[in-house]
Design a protein around this motif. Sequence first.
Motif, PDB file in Angstrom:
ATOM      1  N   PRO A  58       0.810  -1.223   0.000  1.00  0.00           N
ATOM      2  CA  PRO A  58       0.000   0.000   0.000  1.00  0.00           C
ATOM      3  C   PRO A  58       0.845   1.275   0.000  1.00  0.00           C
ATOM      4  O   PRO A  58       0.350   2.343  -0.312  1.00  0.00           O
ATOM      5  CB  PRO A  58      -0.815  -0.097   1.289  1.00  0.00           C
ATOM      6  CG  PRO A  58      -0.551  -1.427   1.880  1.00  0.00           C
ATOM      7  CD  PRO A  58       0.612  -2.051   1.184  1.00  0.00           C
ATOM      8  N   LEU A  59       2.127   1.128   0.363  1.00  0.00           N
ATOM      9  CA  LEU A  59       2.988   2.314   0.431  1.00  0.00           C
ATOM     10  C   LEU A  59       3.796   2.495  -0.855  1.00  0.00           C
ATOM     11  O   LEU A  59       4.741   3.290  -0.895  1.00  0.00           O
ATOM     12  CB  LEU A  59       3.931   2.188   1.628  1.00  0.00           C
ATOM     13  CG  LEU A  59       3.205   2.043   2.973  1.00  0.00           C
ATOM     14  CD1 LEU A  59       4.165   1.614   4.052  1.00  0.00           C
ATOM     15  CD2 LEU A  59       2.525   3.336   3.355  1.00  0.00           C
ATOM     16  N   HIS A  60       3.416   1.729  -1.869  1.00  0.00           N
ATOM     17  CA  HIS A  60       4.059   1.724  -3.181  1.00  0.00           C
ATOM     18  C   HIS A  60       4.477   3.122  -3.655  1.00  0.00           C
ATOM     19  O   HIS A  60       5.661   3.432  -3.766  1.00  0.00           O
ATOM     20  CB  HIS A  60       3.061   1.064  -4.141  1.00  0.00           C
ATOM     21  CG  HIS A  60       3.445   1.044  -5.571  1.00  0.00           C
ATOM     22  ND1 HIS A  60       3.355   2.152  -6.377  1.00  0.00           N
ATOM     23  CD2 HIS A  60       3.917   0.051  -6.353  1.00  0.00           C
ATOM     24  CE1 HIS A  60       3.754   1.828  -7.589  1.00  0.00           C
ATOM     25  NE2 HIS A  60       4.094   0.556  -7.601  1.00  0.00           N
ATOM     26  N   ASP A  61       3.472   3.976  -3.900  1.00  0.00           N
ATOM     27  CA  ASP A  61       3.742   5.303  -4.473  1.00  0.00           C
ATOM     28  C   ASP A  61       4.566   6.170  -3.527  1.00  0.00           C
ATOM     29  O   ASP A  61       5.455   6.906  -3.952  1.00  0.00           O
ATOM     30  CB  ASP A  61       2.424   6.031  -4.808  1.00  0.00           C
ATOM     31  CG  ASP A  61       1.726   5.376  -5.989  1.00  0.00           C
ATOM     32  OD1 ASP A  61       2.362   4.549  -6.665  1.00  0.00           O
ATOM     33  OD2 ASP A  61       0.537   5.684  -6.218  1.00  0.00           O
ATOM     34  N   SER A  62       4.230   6.076  -2.213  1.00  0.00           N
ATOM     35  CA  SER A  62       4.894   6.928  -1.226  1.00  0.00           C
ATOM     36  C   SER A  62       6.395   6.661  -1.182  1.00  0.00           C
ATOM     37  O   SER A  62       7.207   7.597  -1.225  1.00  0.00           O
ATOM     38  CB  SER A  62       4.334   6.678   0.169  1.00  0.00           C
ATOM     39  OG  SER A  62       2.961   6.466   0.127  1.00  0.00           O
ATOM     40  N   ILE A  63       6.761   5.395  -1.083  1.00  0.00           N
ATOM     41  CA  ILE A  63       8.177   5.052  -0.910  1.00  0.00           C
ATOM     42  C   ILE A  63       8.971   5.370  -2.183  1.00  0.00           C
ATOM     43  O   ILE A  63      10.056   5.950  -2.117  1.00  0.00           O
ATOM     44  CB  ILE A  63       8.327   3.573  -0.474  1.00  0.00           C
ATOM     45  CG1 ILE A  63       7.754   3.414   0.942  1.00  0.00           C
ATOM     46  CG2 ILE A  63       9.784   3.125  -0.520  1.00  0.00           C
ATOM     47  CD1 ILE A  63       7.808   2.030   1.513  1.00  0.00           C
ATOM     48  N   GLY A  66       9.402   9.057  -2.423  1.00  0.00           N
ATOM     49  CA  GLY A  66      10.334   9.497  -1.377  1.00  0.00           C
ATOM     50  C   GLY A  66      11.775   9.257  -1.803  1.00  0.00           C
ATOM     51  O   GLY A  66      12.646  10.118  -1.616  1.00  0.00           O
TER      52      GLY A  66
ATOM     53  N   GLU B  11      -3.746   5.067  -6.415  1.00  0.00           N
ATOM     54  CA  GLU B  11      -4.411   4.494  -5.254  1.00  0.00           C
ATOM     55  C   GLU B  11      -5.855   4.963  -5.225  1.00  0.00           C
ATOM     56  O   GLU B  11      -6.201   5.997  -5.786  1.00  0.00           O
ATOM     57  CB  GLU B  11      -3.678   4.962  -3.987  1.00  0.00           C
ATOM     58  CG  GLU B  11      -2.316   4.310  -3.855  1.00  0.00           C
ATOM     59  CD  GLU B  11      -1.323   5.165  -3.094  1.00  0.00           C
ATOM     60  OE1 GLU B  11      -1.647   6.322  -2.749  1.00  0.00           O
ATOM     61  OE2 GLU B  11      -0.212   4.679  -2.854  1.00  0.00           O
ATOM     62  N   GLN B  74     -10.300  -0.400  -0.725  1.00  0.00           N
ATOM     63  CA  GLN B  74      -8.897  -0.125  -0.448  1.00  0.00           C
ATOM     64  C   GLN B  74      -8.013  -1.337  -0.723  1.00  0.00           C
ATOM     65  O   GLN B  74      -6.922  -1.232  -1.260  1.00  0.00           O
ATOM     66  CB  GLN B  74      -8.759   0.314   1.027  1.00  0.00           C
ATOM     67  CG  GLN B  74      -7.343   0.342   1.564  1.00  0.00           C
ATOM     68  CD  GLN B  74      -6.482   1.398   0.893  1.00  0.00           C
ATOM     69  OE1 GLN B  74      -7.001   2.249   0.166  1.00  0.00           O
ATOM     70  NE2 GLN B  74      -5.192   1.331   1.107  1.00  0.00           N
ATOM     71  N   VAL B  78      -4.662  -3.434  -3.631  1.00  0.00           N
ATOM     72  CA  VAL B  78      -3.451  -3.904  -2.966  1.00  0.00           C
ATOM     73  C   VAL B  78      -3.243  -5.407  -3.196  1.00  0.00           C
ATOM     74  O   VAL B  78      -2.165  -5.859  -3.561  1.00  0.00           O
ATOM     75  CB  VAL B  78      -3.534  -3.619  -1.438  1.00  0.00           C
ATOM     76  CG1 VAL B  78      -2.384  -4.288  -0.697  1.00  0.00           C
ATOM     77  CG2 VAL B  78      -3.540  -2.129  -1.175  1.00  0.00           C
ATOM     78  N   PHE B 338      -3.191   3.349   7.820  1.00  0.00           N
ATOM     79  CA  PHE B 338      -2.548   3.261   6.510  1.00  0.00           C
ATOM     80  C   PHE B 338      -3.194   4.216   5.523  1.00  0.00           C
ATOM     81  O   PHE B 338      -2.522   4.959   4.812  1.00  0.00           O
ATOM     82  CB  PHE B 338      -2.696   1.832   5.949  1.00  0.00           C
ATOM     83  CG  PHE B 338      -1.444   1.024   6.029  1.00  0.00           C
ATOM     84  CD1 PHE B 338      -1.264   0.106   7.039  1.00  0.00           C
ATOM     85  CD2 PHE B 338      -0.431   1.190   5.099  1.00  0.00           C
ATOM     86  CE1 PHE B 338      -0.108  -0.641   7.129  1.00  0.00           C
ATOM     87  CE2 PHE B 338       0.733   0.453   5.177  1.00  0.00           C
ATOM     88  CZ  PHE B 338       0.889  -0.467   6.200  1.00  0.00           C
ATOM     89  N   TRP B 341      -2.578   7.887   6.577  1.00  0.00           N
ATOM     90  CA  TRP B 341      -1.151   8.223   6.416  1.00  0.00           C
ATOM     91  C   TRP B 341      -0.848   8.461   4.935  1.00  0.00           C
ATOM     92  O   TRP B 341      -0.187   9.429   4.572  1.00  0.00           O
ATOM     93  CB  TRP B 341      -0.283   7.081   6.965  1.00  0.00           C
ATOM     94  CG  TRP B 341       1.178   7.410   7.012  1.00  0.00           C
ATOM     95  CD1 TRP B 341       1.893   7.868   8.088  1.00  0.00           C
ATOM     96  CD2 TRP B 341       2.116   7.333   5.923  1.00  0.00           C
ATOM     97  NE1 TRP B 341       3.199   8.078   7.746  1.00  0.00           N
ATOM     98  CE2 TRP B 341       3.369   7.763   6.425  1.00  0.00           C
ATOM     99  CE3 TRP B 341       2.024   6.958   4.588  1.00  0.00           C
ATOM    100  CZ2 TRP B 341       4.515   7.809   5.633  1.00  0.00           C
ATOM    101  CZ3 TRP B 341       3.164   7.018   3.793  1.00  0.00           C
ATOM    102  CH2 TRP B 341       4.390   7.446   4.321  1.00  0.00           C
ATOM    103  N   THR B 342      -1.327   7.550   4.091  1.00  0.00           N
ATOM    104  CA  THR B 342      -1.065   7.667   2.653  1.00  0.00           C
ATOM    105  C   THR B 342      -1.635   8.974   2.122  1.00  0.00           C
ATOM    106  O   THR B 342      -1.002   9.674   1.331  1.00  0.00           O
ATOM    107  CB  THR B 342      -1.697   6.471   1.901  1.00  0.00           C
ATOM    108  OG1 THR B 342      -1.305   5.283   2.559  1.00  0.00           O
ATOM    109  CG2 THR B 342      -1.248   6.408   0.463  1.00  0.00           C
ATOM    110  N   SER B 346       2.056  10.790   2.226  1.00  0.00           N
ATOM    111  CA  SER B 346       2.805  10.097   1.166  1.00  0.00           C
ATOM    112  C   SER B 346       3.603  11.063   0.302  1.00  0.00           C
ATOM    113  O   SER B 346       4.644  10.702  -0.234  1.00  0.00           O
ATOM    114  CB  SER B 346       1.864   9.263   0.305  1.00  0.00           C
ATOM    115  OG  SER B 346       0.990  10.088  -0.390  1.00  0.00           O
ATOM    116  N   ILE B 349       7.107  12.107   2.267  1.00  0.00           N
ATOM    117  CA  ILE B 349       8.054  11.108   2.768  1.00  0.00           C
ATOM    118  C   ILE B 349       9.426  11.385   2.149  1.00  0.00           C
ATOM    119  O   ILE B 349       9.538  11.628   0.952  1.00  0.00           O
ATOM    120  CB  ILE B 349       7.570   9.670   2.476  1.00  0.00           C
ATOM    121  CG1 ILE B 349       8.507   8.633   3.108  1.00  0.00           C
ATOM    122  CG2 ILE B 349       7.384   9.404   1.018  1.00  0.00           C
ATOM    123  CD1 ILE B 349       7.985   7.192   3.035  1.00  0.00           C
ATOM    124  N   GLY B 350      10.445  11.421   2.980  1.00  0.00           N
ATOM    125  CA  GLY B 350      11.801  11.713   2.510  1.00  0.00           C
ATOM    126  C   GLY B 350      12.111  13.201   2.521  1.00  0.00           C
ATOM    127  O   GLY B 350      13.261  13.601   2.518  1.00  0.00           O
TER     128      GLY B 350
END
Lengths: 106, 416
Positions: A58-63, A66, B11, B74, B78, B338, B341-342, B346, B349-350
């Motif tokens: 689910p964190l595909h795009d985010s990571i 980043g 997503e 959702q 996934v 999740f 947060w996304t 998202s 991040i970083g």
Amino acid sequence: MDVQNQAELLDKIRNNLKRVLDPELKLNVVDLGLIYDLSLVEERVAAITMTLTTPGCPLHDSIVSGVKYCVEEMEEIDRAEVQLVWEPAWSPDKMTEDGLRTLGRL
Amino acid sequence: MFMTPQSIGSETNIKLPFSFILFSILAIIVSQVLFLFHGEALINGQFRIPAIWSAAHLFILGWALMIAMGAMYQLVPVAFLTAIWNETFGFIQFAVTALGVTTFAITLYVAPHLALVPGLVMLLGILMFLFQMGMTLRKQAEPNILTLFVGTALICLFLTILLGITLVISMKTGFAGELYPLLFKSHLLLGTAGWFTLLIFGFSYKMAPMFSLSHGYEMKLAKYVYGFYVSGLVFIIGSFFLNQVILQKFGFFLLLIGFSSFLWHIVTIIKKRIKKKLDRPFSFALLAILFGEIIHLLAFMAVMTNHFSSFVGPLMVAYLMLWIALSIIGYLYKIVPFLWWTHKYSKIIGKADVPTMKDMINEKLALPLFIGFILGIAIVSFGLVWKVTLLFYIGQITVTIASIVFGMAILAVMKK
């Protein structure tokens, strides 16, 4: 750029990537073993081949975004080409000792 | 050699699953309050009165079904690596289903003989959902065992609502009156053990390894889980219509074997985990599997000793609450952070410090909340078995408070 400078820059990129954390595991992408390959395709262009712990994470795009941001914000780099791959599949043996320690496996 | 991934597209728009989740929070609270105010009827074994119909449907359709739909919007991208077929259609489906469920529950309470029209609106909403999921799953490049579980669950949902509407028509017009008890039992079985259990089985195979970071486990056992459990359902429904007790006993035996295989399979998956310490909400979702196993064993014993009709009420309550509801609540406690947060972090991040998933929801609250929920259900079940009013009320008040606290914990995520 000579070989030594290139190696130093790649180390710097790798360290910078440690800022990208998997928010579920609280572990950075380098120690998690997600970064398969890191190189400079041109003087100011980095190529990163990476994976995720599971397809359809689910964190595909985010990571991925980043990782791209973390490299592109470096003054030595203009562009980062991130390629996400599923083969070879991620496995725990790709994690660093620090990563395994964080998850309580060492 | 590296293999590039399939694109999973964007997503799901967070507003879609959250619409379902917010509606469901309201539904669970209202349903538990309704059960509380009609405790006497439940204790006296009067499950088929308008207020209990209303509360039961609000709980099962308004809470569990709506939450399952929201979670699927959702989780399907996934688990199956395919985007939702049409999100706009999803919002319309939400509006139709929410309207149908609300008016259906109200009509069941005040004028059950008028429940057909709102029932049809609800039916339309559920059919729209089935269509949406059918179109989405069709796009999946490589169907797998999870597709089989989820696909069969969707078929069971379709049959459940078809039977439900037939029951309403039968009640209103007398159509197929002699079949009413058989249709009613099939409706209950397909709605609970068919739709919800197969759905939880399917998604557990994705979520259990994901939340425990398990790798290198076998998936061969899954097809036996599927075979035993689905055969059990077929045999039990057959026993209703053929009036053969032996078929029913064999059916319950198959359900027990299927569920036990699932429990064992999940144990083998969890043993292969990298994450040593499991999160509490996820641990409770795993505990729900153990409860499910005990309930299947008790149901089998009751059937074998010809005492099933005496225990069907408490067993059904335990099945709905300690297996289905506890699984849903356990997973939801992980899924909602999740989602939020996304939505919120998202993009940064970083770039900046972002919270971890654990920071998104009050994990400390999970332990008293889940224990309160489990104890409350256990006390309600004992109150119903022993017909002790005080026990029922203590248990039901506990469950109602747990539902409210759970709702508030979920809402609090949206402030993070």
